[in-house]
Write a protein that holds these residues in place. Structure first.
Motif, PDB file in Angstrom:
ATOM      1  N   ARG A  49     -62.534  98.115  63.145  1.00 23.53           N
ATOM      2  CA  ARG A  49     -61.312  98.845  63.517  1.00 23.53           C
ATOM      3  C   ARG A  49     -61.650 100.122  64.279  1.00 23.53           C
ATOM      4  N   HIS A  50     -62.768 100.788  63.925  1.00 19.77           N
ATOM      5  CA  HIS A  50     -63.192 101.970  64.672  1.00 19.77           C
ATOM      6  C   HIS A  50     -63.371 101.623  66.148  1.00 19.77           C
ATOM      7  N   LEU A  51     -64.086 100.535  66.401  1.00 13.41           N
ATOM      8  CA  LEU A  51     -64.403 100.158  67.779  1.00 13.41           C
ATOM      9  C   LEU A  51     -63.154  99.714  68.528  1.00 13.41           C
ATOM     10  N   GLU A  52     -62.296  98.927  67.859  1.00 11.65           N
ATOM     11  CA  GLU A  52     -61.043  98.504  68.485  1.00 11.65           C
ATOM     12  C   GLU A  52     -60.195  99.713  68.865  1.00 11.65           C
ATOM     13  N   SER A  53     -60.077 100.659  67.957  1.00 15.87           N
ATOM     14  CA  SER A  53     -59.246 101.833  68.200  1.00 15.87           C
ATOM     15  C   SER A  53     -59.819 102.711  69.317  1.00 15.87           C
ATOM     16  N   PHE A  54     -61.144 102.784  69.380  1.00 17.87           N
ATOM     17  CA  PHE A  54     -61.753 103.599  70.426  1.00 17.87           C
ATOM     18  C   PHE A  54     -61.480 103.008  71.805  1.00 17.87           C
ATOM     19  N   GLY A  79     -69.501 109.250  74.467  1.00 17.48           N
ATOM     20  CA  GLY A  79     -68.331 108.401  74.345  1.00 17.48           C
ATOM     21  C   GLY A  79     -68.445 107.149  75.194  1.00 17.48           C
ATOM     22  N   GLU A  80     -69.029 107.296  76.378  1.00 17.59           N
ATOM     23  CA  GLU A  80     -69.231 106.130  77.237  1.00 17.59           C
ATOM     24  C   GLU A  80     -70.215 105.163  76.590  1.00 17.59           C
ATOM     25  N   ALA A  81     -71.255 105.696  75.951  1.00 17.11           N
ATOM     26  CA  ALA A  81     -72.199 104.836  75.227  1.00 17.11           C
ATOM     27  C   ALA A  81     -71.490 104.110  74.087  1.00 17.11           C
ATOM     28  N   MET A  82     -70.605 104.811  73.382  1.00 18.51           N
ATOM     29  CA  MET A  82     -69.841 104.180  72.300  1.00 18.51           C
ATOM     30  C   MET A  82     -68.904 103.104  72.849  1.00 18.51           C
ATOM     31  N   ARG A  83     -68.313 103.373  74.017  1.00 12.10           N
ATOM     32  CA  ARG A  83     -67.425 102.372  74.636  1.00 12.10           C
ATOM     33  C   ARG A  83     -68.196 101.094  74.946  1.00 12.10           C
ATOM     34  N   ARG A  84     -69.415 101.244  75.501  1.00 17.06           N
ATOM     35  CA  ARG A  84     -70.214 100.061  75.820  1.00 17.06           C
ATOM     36  C   ARG A  84     -70.573  99.290  74.544  1.00 17.06           C
ATOM     37  N   LEU A  85     -70.881 100.026  73.472  1.00 14.99           N
ATOM     38  CA  LEU A  85     -71.165  99.376  72.195  1.00 14.99           C
ATOM     39  C   LEU A  85     -69.947  98.591  71.723  1.00 14.99           C
ATOM     40  N   ALA A  86     -68.764  99.202  71.839  1.00 14.23           N
ATOM     41  CA  ALA A  86     -67.538  98.537  71.386  1.00 14.23           C
ATOM     42  C   ALA A  86     -67.284  97.264  72.187  1.00 14.23           C
ATOM     43  N   VAL A  87     -67.494  97.331  73.500  1.00 11.38           N
ATOM     44  CA  VAL A  87     -67.281  96.151  74.344  1.00 11.38           C
ATOM     45  C   VAL A  87     -68.227  95.028  73.943  1.00 11.38           C
ATOM     46  N   ARG A  88     -69.499  95.384  73.715  1.00 13.23           N
ATOM     47  CA  ARG A  88     -70.486  94.361  73.361  1.00 13.23           C
ATOM     48  C   ARG A  88     -70.190  93.736  71.998  1.00 13.23           C
ATOM     49  N   GLY A 108     -66.893  91.822  71.982  1.00  9.70           N
ATOM     50  CA  GLY A 108     -67.061  90.606  72.780  1.00  9.70           C
ATOM     51  C   GLY A 108     -67.804  89.534  72.003  1.00  9.70           C
ATOM     52  N   ASP A 109     -68.867  89.941  71.295  1.00 10.88           N
ATOM     53  CA  ASP A 109     -69.630  88.983  70.487  1.00 10.88           C
ATOM     54  C   ASP A 109     -68.781  88.422  69.342  1.00 10.88           C
ATOM     55  N   ILE A 110     -67.963  89.287  68.734  1.00 10.49           N
ATOM     56  CA  ILE A 110     -67.104  88.814  67.643  1.00 10.49           C
ATOM     57  C   ILE A 110     -66.098  87.795  68.160  1.00 10.49           C
ATOM     58  N   ALA A 111     -65.494  88.083  69.311  1.00 13.54           N
ATOM     59  CA  ALA A 111     -64.510  87.167  69.875  1.00 13.54           C
ATOM     60  C   ALA A 111     -65.151  85.824  70.231  1.00 13.54           C
ATOM     61  N   ARG A 112     -66.350  85.884  70.814  1.00 15.50           N
ATOM     62  CA  ARG A 112     -67.045  84.645  71.180  1.00 15.50           C
ATOM     63  C   ARG A 112     -67.431  83.853  69.935  1.00 15.50           C
ATOM     64  N   LYS A 157     -68.813  92.391  79.689  1.00 15.13           N
ATOM     65  CA  LYS A 157     -67.997  92.387  78.475  1.00 15.13           C
ATOM     66  C   LYS A 157     -68.360  91.248  77.528  1.00 15.13           C
ATOM     67  N   ARG A 158     -69.329  90.422  77.934  1.00 13.85           N
ATOM     68  CA  ARG A 158     -69.780  89.291  77.136  1.00 13.85           C
ATOM     69  C   ARG A 158     -68.715  88.205  77.015  1.00 13.85           C
ATOM     70  N   ASP A 159     -67.768  88.205  77.928  1.00 10.32           N
ATOM     71  CA  ASP A 159     -66.810  87.111  77.973  1.00 10.32           C
ATOM     72  C   ASP A 159     -67.450  85.861  78.579  1.00 10.32           C
ATOM     73  N   LEU A 160     -68.455  86.053  79.425  1.00 14.42           N
ATOM     74  CA  LEU A 160     -69.126  84.959  80.119  1.00 14.42           C
ATOM     75  C   LEU A 160     -70.594  84.908  79.714  1.00 14.42           C
ATOM     76  N   ASP A 161     -71.169  83.696  79.744  1.00 14.74           N
ATOM     77  CA  ASP A 161     -72.589  83.535  79.472  1.00 14.74           C
ATOM     78  C   ASP A 161     -73.421  83.633  80.741  1.00 14.74           C
ATOM     79  N   LEU A 162     -72.884  83.139  81.841  1.00 13.65           N
ATOM     80  CA  LEU A 162     -73.594  83.191  83.118  1.00 13.65           C
ATOM     81  C   LEU A 162     -72.586  83.079  84.250  1.00 13.65           C
TER      82      LEU A 162
END
Length: 315
Positions: free
Chosen positions: A17-22, A73-82, A85-89, A150-155
């Protein structure tokens, strides 16, 4: 090892939830709008951000009329995206496994340049890996690279240029492709010998959209032959539209040579040979440096095999 765990103790207190909210805060741009989207008060939203910053140990955003991310904050944003993205996949992959499929592969491809390479590779790949579920996304190359990030794609398969050489990406050129002039099978130029590009200028044109690599290369070639003032009758990124329009008109169009040879073999379009080669550039595959899992690499191996038969003829 114990010291290593101590250095990331803050991360173990993070919640999804922290990452989603950020990410919601970053997208909203203001605490007020983020609070509205999260159904909480602005003061609660501000308290939540302070709590996240306390966990991270550094300021993540500057508060003002609009919230601006700090470098941390930008580093945290990249962590949240990764992570998200992995959770969704993983969620989708678990669903695939529940349906009897062993794994899932999400492939991105540009529309026009390699539309034959990818489908043929999929057919070949699934003969060897029938339990792998494949999802295709077709879009512009920059959109696909964003999907990789965003890890939505593999290649991603497309025309390899500077954008594919990001710090987190690997890439491999599969073959060099050219731009090919094509017409409908009924066209007066169908079956003609090699022509100067200037001989095509008097015809109406179907062209790729501006700001695409193929259009840039085509415009440069036309400029050399007095065709800088050509305004296309149709601009489209899709092979289906190109093929349909050319069959119904006396227009001239362009596509990659690999695609043109495929369409001509099917009797759908005819190639107009030119006296000069218009290079399209290297066609290849890009993937994340941390995405070297077995299924993705197996598909890249299949792409390599298929690409051997797609390289344009020299000369």
């Amino acid at each position: 090892m114990h010291e290593q765990y101590d250095t990331i103790a803050w991360a173990r207190r993070l919640k999804v939830r922290h990452l989603e909210s950020f990410l919601i805060l970053h997208d909203a741009g203001t605490l007020t709008e983020a609070a509205r989207r999260m159904h909480m008060t602005q003061s609660a939203m501000s308290h939540w951000l302070s709590e996240l910053e306390a966990l991270a140990g550094v300021p993540l955003a500057t508060r003002g009329k609009r919230v601006q991310l700090t470098p941390a904050g930008e580093a945290m944003r990249r962590l949240a995206v990764r992570v998200l993205g992995d959770i969704a996949r993983t969620h989708v992959e678990l669903g695939s496994i529940a349906q009897g499929l062993a794994a899932r592969l999400h492939i991105g491809s540009v529309w026009a340049g390699v539309a034959h390479l990818v489908p043929q590779s999929i057919a070949d790949f699934q003969r060897q890996h029938p339990n792998v579920s494949i999802r295709m996304t077709e879009a512009a190359f920059n959109v696909l690279l964003d999907g990789l990030e965003k890890r939505d794609l593999d290649l991603v398969v497309g025309s390899i240029d500077a954008r594919a050489y990001g710090p987190h990406l690997r890439q491999e050129v599969l073959f060099e492709d050219n731009i090919c002039a094509v017409v409908g099978t009924h066209h007066a130029l169908a079956g003609s010998g090699p022509l100067h590009l200037s001989a095509l200028i008097r015809y109406p044109w179907v062209m790729p959209p501006r700001d695409t690599l193929m259009r840039t290369q085509l415009d440069a070639a036309l400029l050399e032959h007095g065709g800088s003032g050509i305004l296309p009758r149709v601009e489209t990124p899709t092979i289906t539209t190109l093929q349909t329009v050319l069959q119904a008109t006396d227009y001239v169009g362009v596509c990659s040579e690999a695609m043109a040879r495929h369409l001509q073999a099917l009797g759908l379009l005819r190639i107009v040979p030119l006296t000069r080669t218009i290079p399209f550039g290297p066609v290849g595959v890009a993937w994340r440096r941390d995405g070297d899992h077995g299924i993705a690499q197996a598909f890249i191996d299949t792409l390599r095999r298929q690409a051997r038969g797609l390289a344009p003829a020299s000369g």
